[in-house]
Scaffold this motif. Structure first.
Motif, PDB file in Angstrom:
ATOM      1  N   ILE A 226      -6.550   8.887  -3.876  1.00 43.99           N
ATOM      2  CA  ILE A 226      -6.148   8.299  -2.602  1.00 43.99           C
ATOM      3  C   ILE A 226      -5.001   7.326  -2.853  1.00 43.99           C
ATOM      4  O   ILE A 226      -5.087   6.470  -3.741  1.00 43.99           O
ATOM      5  N   VAL A 227      -3.929   7.457  -2.086  1.00 43.89           N
ATOM      6  CA  VAL A 227      -2.849   6.480  -2.076  1.00 43.89           C
ATOM      7  C   VAL A 227      -2.875   5.826  -0.687  1.00 43.89           C
ATOM      8  O   VAL A 227      -2.503   6.444   0.300  1.00 43.89           O
ATOM      9  N   ALA A 228      -3.367   4.602  -0.631  1.00 43.47           N
ATOM     10  CA  ALA A 228      -3.566   3.921   0.652  1.00 43.47           C
ATOM     11  C   ALA A 228      -2.335   3.083   0.984  1.00 43.47           C
ATOM     12  O   ALA A 228      -1.808   2.362   0.137  1.00 43.47           O
ATOM     13  N   GLY A 229      -1.917   3.169   2.236  1.00 43.24           N
ATOM     14  CA  GLY A 229      -0.712   2.473   2.666  1.00 43.24           C
ATOM     15  C   GLY A 229      -0.989   1.387   3.678  1.00 43.24           C
ATOM     16  O   GLY A 229      -2.133   1.052   4.000  1.00 43.24           O
ATOM     17  N   VAL A 230       0.095   0.859   4.227  1.00 45.63           N
ATOM     18  CA  VAL A 230       0.024  -0.333   5.065  1.00 45.63           C
ATOM     19  C   VAL A 230      -0.745  -0.102   6.360  1.00 45.63           C
ATOM     20  O   VAL A 230      -1.328  -1.033   6.919  1.00 45.63           O
ATOM     21  N   GLU A 231      -0.775   1.137   6.864  1.00 44.71           N
ATOM     22  CA  GLU A 231      -1.479   1.378   8.123  1.00 44.71           C
ATOM     23  C   GLU A 231      -2.990   1.199   7.975  1.00 44.71           C
ATOM     24  O   GLU A 231      -3.675   0.977   8.973  1.00 44.71           O
ATOM     25  N   ILE A 232      -3.501   1.296   6.775  1.00 43.20           N
ATOM     26  CA  ILE A 232      -4.926   1.006   6.575  1.00 43.20           C
ATOM     27  C   ILE A 232      -5.175  -0.472   6.856  1.00 43.20           C
ATOM     28  O   ILE A 232      -6.206  -0.852   7.419  1.00 43.20           O
ATOM     29  N   HIS A 233      -4.219  -1.340   6.479  1.00 42.36           N
ATOM     30  CA  HIS A 233      -4.262  -2.747   6.891  1.00 42.36           C
ATOM     31  C   HIS A 233      -4.225  -2.852   8.411  1.00 42.36           C
ATOM     32  O   HIS A 233      -5.097  -3.437   9.046  1.00 42.36           O
TER      33      HIS A 233
END
Length: 560
Positions: A226-233
């Motif tokens: 998983i590469v989590a980005g800013v939209e998860i914030h």
């Protein structure tokens, strides 16, 4: 820390009544969305609205510059879920354009409220002060850097425009613009109005098809990641992503813009993925994966290491609020939170699955020598040691950002930076916004001397509000990032006595740091001083940079 989901509106009884004026309705709706504070500078075209704000529960935070007020509102929004800035017409509004453009680029929901000449004043097109070209010029500018624009001149439509724009800010996590003529602030519309709140749903067939294909890929993958980005914030999806990873034993990375999306002490966390800019072990693990889940990730040049990332789109599940792509298949009308929420409910892999993860690399601690000059390595190693659960790192552009990418952030959403738009001068006012949103958080501000000189006067507002950030100025006498791209005297700036800033403001603690021993003593004192801001003037050699910046400079110099 408040969840980003906290910006769902709460409909109070007063929002359904028709006795609100346009100004008071706007204030009520801001409160319904969880806004407690607003930043800005007054001016004659917005003074009447400021009067209403002073009578309301919303706290008004006066700033020194409008662009800094925009940065502060951006920092506030990243913690609270929604921010707001209130300024006067054109000279105020146009000054916020850069900070609001950054909020748009990085998906930070900021409400821009601008005063304007009264509707009756505009008859015969007079040359009123602050006017630029046409009366509509400022509004047309903001149409390019916001997701929605509302003109509140008409009492018949003003309430609907307020509802529409606020809903757009929260739904798309981008700024919106509301223009309020000064002769409409106290206008009460004749028609009754009930606050609107639309419910958006995914297309059930498209959602199920996307879930089926993603689940099949994860189940059959040998090495998913998983590469989590800013939209998860921004969309408050941290818990869902964590459960998806833990239930199925999928290792996780973050992008630079999404750094601290989860605690970086989590056993499944690998580090920041940023192409050739990042650690080799993390880069190879991600790029060799046969199933890369890019969740809420912007594919920007900085996030992808100036496009050095080698991701095969055939192996990628790419999901954002704006698009969903699995391999070369595109799915439409699927909401980000629906997709992640449903996917995390599934048991797709055995919880006993054992993956060989790359060894997590800690920042190397140089041998302690109190008399040795401070270096980039010794500075960031010490910062990594002193971070705790109640500190939020606010990093400005340059090596303040790139060196900070290797810091270990203890909790989620405790790393804030303009890592995509990369606008210098963000950090000091953003730290103000962070502490207004949550006074329990103590910002550790990492800022280069060039960026500091742009917006440092916002320390005045920090002093007025008795906040206590710790500010570390990386003093290398100029624009070091630019030096490694193309050197020249245009990269040099005047060397200030940054540690003497408390003398100007009449409060705060200043420390000049040349050696490792002085760094340790100064940081210990700064941590102990809880009653005011502390500033460390850390002298570094102009050519002393982090490994991440060295790799970035090498790549960027090939394209400049």
């Amino acid at each position: 820390m408040p969840s980003q989901a906290s910006t769902k509106p709460k409909h109070s009884q007063s929002t359904t009544e028709s006795q609100h004026s346009i100004g008071s309705y706007l204030i009520q709706r801001l409160q319904d969305y969880g806004l407690r504070d607003i930043f800005g500078i007054p001016g004659d075209f917005v003074l009447q609205f400021y009067g209403l704000l002073e009578e309301s529960p919303i706290n008004v935070v006066g700033c020194t510059r409008e662009d800094s007020a925009g940065y502060a509102a951006d920092g506030y929004a990243r913690v609270n879920g929604l921010g707001a800035v209130c300024v006067t017409y054109c000279v105020g509004g146009l000054s916020t354009c850069n900070s609001i453009a950054g909020a748009f680029a990085e998906k930070s929901p900021v409400v821009v409220i601008s005063g304007a000449p009264g509707v009756e004043e505009r008859l015969n097109d007079p040359l009123l002060h602050h006017k630029v070209r046409e009366f509509s010029t400022q509004r047309e500018v903001f149409e390019k850097i916001t997701i929605a624009v509302g003109d509140l001149h008409d009492p018949l439509t003003a309430f609907r425009e307020i509802d529409r724009c606020l809903e757009a800010a929260v739904r798309y996590k981008r700024p919106v613009y509301l223009e309020l003529p000064r002769d409409r602030v106290h206008t009460v519309p004749d028609a009754p109005h009930t606050a609107l709140c639309s419910v958006h749903q995914s297309h059930s067939g498209a959602l199920q098809a996307a879930l089926d294909e993603a689940a099949d890929r994860i189940q059959h993958a040998k090495s998913p990641v998983i590469v989590a980005g800013v939209e998860i914030h921004r969309f408050g999806l941290r818990e869902e992503v964590l459960e998806l990873a833990e239930k199925n034993q999928i290792p996780m990375c973050a992008t630079l813009l999404g750094k601290s999306v989860i605690s970086e002490k989590h056993p499944l966390y690998l580090g920041v993925y940023e192409g050739a800019m990042g650690r080799k072990e993390v880069t190879e693990f991600v790029e060799q994966s046969d199933c890369v889940l890019l969740l809420g990730t912007f594919m920007s040049d900085i996030n992808l290491g100036i496009y050095t990332a080698q991701l095969d789109p055939r192996n990628c599940v790419y999901v954002t609020s704006e698009q969903l792509r699995i391999g070369h298949h595109h799915f439409h009308d699927v909401l980000l939170h629906d997709f992640i929420g449903e996917l995390q409910k599934k048991q797709l892999r055995s919880s006993k699955t054992q993956l060989k993860l790359p060894q997590r690399e800690e920042l190397k601690t140089p041998e302690f020598n109190p008399s040795a000059p401070v270096t980039n390595a010794s500075l960031f190693s010490h910062i990594d040691d002193i971070l705790d659960d109640n500190m939020v790192v606010v990093a400005d552009v340059g090596d303040s950002l790139f060196a900070a990418s290797d810091l270990t952030i203890h909790k989620h959403t405790e790393f804030i930076s303009p890592a995509y738009y990369t606008s210098m001068g963000f950090a000091i006012p953003a730290a103000l916004g962070v502490q207004v949103a949550n006074r329990e958080l103590r910002p550790l501000v990492l800022v280069g001397d060039g960026a500091f000189q742009m917006t440092c006067m916002e320390l005045s507002t920090i002093v007025r509000n008795s906040f206590n950030p710790i500010i570390v100025v990386l003093n290398n006498k100029g624009y070091t990032t630019e030096r490694f791209l193309q050197d020249g005297p245009f990269n040099d700036i005047l060397n200030w006595n940054y540690h003497r800033m408390p003398d100007i403001f009449g409060d705060g603690w200043g420390f000049e740091v040349h050696t490792v021993g002085e760094l340790h003593q100064s940081m210990k004192a700064a941590l102990a001083h809880q009653d005011a801001f502390s500033i460390l003037n850390v002298h570094l050699k102009p050519d002393d940079i982090s490994p991440a910046l060295a790799r970035l400079a090498e790549k960027m110099s090939q394209t400049i």
